[in-house]
Design an enzyme around this catalytic site. Structure first.
Site, mmCIF file in Angstrom:
data_model
loop_
_atom_site.group_PDB
_atom_site.id
_atom_site.type_symbol
_atom_site.label_atom_id
_atom_site.label_comp_id
_atom_site.label_asym_id
_atom_site.label_seq_id
_atom_site.Cartn_x
_atom_site.Cartn_y
_atom_site.Cartn_z
ATOM 1 N N SER A 139 4.842 48.270 88.479
ATOM 2 C CA SER A 139 4.565 47.248 89.497
ATOM 3 C C SER A 139 3.191 47.546 90.080
ATOM 4 O O SER A 139 2.693 48.679 89.962
ATOM 5 C CB SER A 139 5.620 47.373 90.603
ATOM 6 O OG SER A 139 5.241 46.643 91.753
ATOM 7 N N TYR A 152 10.466 51.957 96.918
ATOM 8 C CA TYR A 152 10.178 51.182 95.706
ATOM 9 C C TYR A 152 8.908 51.702 95.032
ATOM 10 O O TYR A 152 8.860 51.935 93.822
ATOM 11 C CB TYR A 152 10.034 49.707 96.095
ATOM 12 C CG TYR A 152 9.753 48.762 94.953
ATOM 13 C CD1 TYR A 152 10.765 48.360 94.095
ATOM 14 C CD2 TYR A 152 8.465 48.260 94.744
ATOM 15 C CE1 TYR A 152 10.505 47.477 93.045
ATOM 16 C CE2 TYR A 152 8.198 47.380 93.705
ATOM 17 C CZ TYR A 152 9.226 46.989 92.858
ATOM 18 O OH TYR A 152 8.964 46.116 91.826
HETATM 19 N N1 LIG Z 1 8.974 39.811 90.156
HETATM 20 C C1 LIG Z 1 7.980 40.570 90.577
HETATM 21 O O1 LIG Z 1 7.119 40.130 91.333
HETATM 22 C C2 LIG Z 1 7.838 41.959 90.121
HETATM 23 C C3 LIG Z 1 6.618 42.598 90.303
HETATM 24 C C4 LIG Z 1 6.476 43.894 89.858
HETATM 25 C C5 LIG Z 1 7.537 44.519 89.244
HETATM 26 N N2 LIG Z 1 8.718 43.873 89.088
HETATM 27 C C6 LIG Z 1 9.792 44.589 88.423
HETATM 28 O O2 LIG Z 1 10.248 43.806 87.330
HETATM 29 C C7 LIG Z 1 11.590 44.159 87.015
HETATM 30 C C8 LIG Z 1 12.418 42.898 86.889
HETATM 31 O O3 LIG Z 1 12.421 42.229 88.127
HETATM 32 P P1 LIG Z 1 12.557 40.649 88.248
HETATM 33 O O4 LIG Z 1 11.485 40.219 89.154
HETATM 34 O O5 LIG Z 1 12.692 40.035 86.919
HETATM 35 O O6 LIG Z 1 13.921 40.585 89.093
HETATM 36 P P2 LIG Z 1 15.269 39.760 88.905
HETATM 37 O O7 LIG Z 1 16.087 40.076 90.100
HETATM 38 O O8 LIG Z 1 14.974 38.347 88.570
HETATM 39 O O9 LIG Z 1 15.911 40.440 87.626
HETATM 40 C C9 LIG Z 1 16.386 41.750 87.650
HETATM 41 C C10 LIG Z 1 17.632 41.846 86.802
HETATM 42 O O10 LIG Z 1 18.067 43.215 86.847
HETATM 43 C C11 LIG Z 1 19.459 43.235 87.004
HETATM 44 N N3 LIG Z 1 19.872 44.479 87.621
HETATM 45 C C12 LIG Z 1 19.755 44.854 88.914
HETATM 46 N N4 LIG Z 1 20.310 46.047 89.110
HETATM 47 C C13 LIG Z 1 20.804 46.445 87.906
HETATM 48 C C14 LIG Z 1 21.504 47.590 87.470
HETATM 49 N N5 LIG Z 1 21.845 48.569 88.314
HETATM 50 N N6 LIG Z 1 21.838 47.690 86.163
HETATM 51 C C15 LIG Z 1 21.535 46.678 85.296
HETATM 52 N N7 LIG Z 1 20.885 45.567 85.656
HETATM 53 C C16 LIG Z 1 20.516 45.453 86.954
HETATM 54 C C17 LIG Z 1 19.774 42.037 87.880
HETATM 55 O O11 LIG Z 1 21.140 41.637 87.762
HETATM 56 C C18 LIG Z 1 18.799 41.002 87.342
HETATM 57 O O12 LIG Z 1 19.380 40.245 86.300
HETATM 58 C C19 LIG Z 1 12.035 45.108 88.127
HETATM 59 O O13 LIG Z 1 11.932 46.444 87.649
HETATM 60 C C20 LIG Z 1 11.040 44.854 89.226
HETATM 61 O O14 LIG Z 1 10.895 45.963 90.061
HETATM 62 C C21 LIG Z 1 8.900 42.597 89.498
#
Ligand SMILES: NC(=O)c1ccc[n+]([C@@H]2O[C@H](COP(=O)([O-])OP(=O)(O)OC[C@H]3O[C@@H](n4cnc5c(N)ncnc54)[C@H](O)[C@@H]3O)[C@@H](O)[C@H]2O)c1
Length: 249
Positions: A139, A152
């Site tokens: 991230s 985080y």
């Molecule tokens: N969206 C952003 O702006 C952003 C930016 C930087 C990093 N990220 C990272 O990207 C990754 C995905 O995030 P996203 O934005 O797609 O979020 P999201 O919430 O849309 O998707 C995350 C998925 O992970 C699943 N999940 C959560 N806890 C879990 C667990 N214990 N075991 C298995 N699955 C689990 C959730 O059910 C969900 O389907 C994360 O690691 C997040 O930190 C996101």
């Protein structure tokens, strides 16, 4: 023969978009998620895009469930060529001293331990088969410091560390491990975070040189490139995809 990818957090956001993008290249997907609903939705989307998929329910913070998703994938598809180690949660966005210990444990358990367990079991299978390619989701908070995301940020800096150090140990055996560091991207996780903390949305968009959030499809394109393209000499890299956000910090 078709290639196989495991995608954790595959039931939503970046994981779901990447599953669909890789399916368009004919790659079979093991969709891993705690959410059965989201996982099954992704399976349908992957099949509609022309590849095969299975859903494996797992909480990535539990080592035995991680081992199970790895075993089930090998049982079903025969190999693991690509791993998008992506499941993660953002936390509440509270300042550190207002954060409950339980929340710290939960974020570390999923984002840091969950990612390490995944690498531990997936890399073992890949190395037995002569190698493979992995992308971990870091991230912007994994490459710069920011307020209201201390735990985080600690886990995402950890993702960067495990990416680089795994390469030091296993690149010689055919493992490629890279990380993506997205800035705020319009996934359900971010939409919820900004709905709970509206003042942070304005701050976030205003601070991005391109003046908009990223899209899951843009991240999916980068992850697919890192995992599957002929760019076989990119290793241990952390690629920022954030509209210039961290370059100005
Ligand atoms: N969206 C952003 O702006 C952003 C930016 C930087 C990093 N990220 C990272 O990207 C990754 C995905 O995030 P996203 O934005 O797609 O979020 P999201 O919430 O849309 O998707 C995350 C998925 O992970 C699943 N999940 C959560 N806890 C879990 C667990 N214990 N075991 C298995 N699955 C689990 C959730 O059910 C969900 O389907 C994360 O690691 C997040 O930190 C996101």
């Amino acid at each position: 023969m078709s290639k196989t990818a495991i995608i954790t957090g595959g039931g939503s956001g970046l994981g779901q978009s990447t599953a669909v993008r890789m399916a368009q290249d004919g790659i079979n997907i093991a969709v891993v998620d705690v959410s059965e609903k989201g996982g099954n939705e992704t399976v349908e989307l992957v099949k509609a895009a022309g590849a095969d998929a299975i859903f494996i329910e797992a909480d990535v913070s539990k080592a035995e469930e991680v081992k199970n998703y790895v075993d089930k994938t090998v049982e079903h598809f025969g190999s693991i060529d690509y791993f998008f180690n992506n499941a993660g949660i953002s936390g509440s966005g509270k300042y550190f001293l207002e954060t409950e210990i339980k929340e710290i444990e939960q974020i570390v358990g999923i984002n840091l331990l969950g990612a390490l367990y995944g690498l531990r079991y997936v890399a073992e299978v890949m190395l037995k088969n002569g190698g493979g390619s992995i992308v971990n989701t870091a991230s912007s908070a994994g490459v710069i410091g920011q307020d209201a995301v201390v735990t985080y940020s600690a886990t995402k800096h950890g993702i960067v560390g495990m990416t680089k150090s795994l390469v030091a140990e296993y690149a010689k055996d055919g493992l490629r491990v890279n990380a993506v560091a997205p800035g705020p991207t319009e996934t359900p996780m971010v939409k919820k975070f900004f709905a709970d903390n509206p003042e942070m949305k304005e701050n976030a968009t205003g601070g991005i040189p391109q003046k908009r959030l990223g899209t899951p499809e843009e991240v999916a394109e980068l992850v697919t490139f890192l995992l599957t393209s002929k760019a076989q000499y990119i290793n241990g890299e952390v690629i920022r995809i954030d509209g210039g956000f961290t370059s100005t910090k």
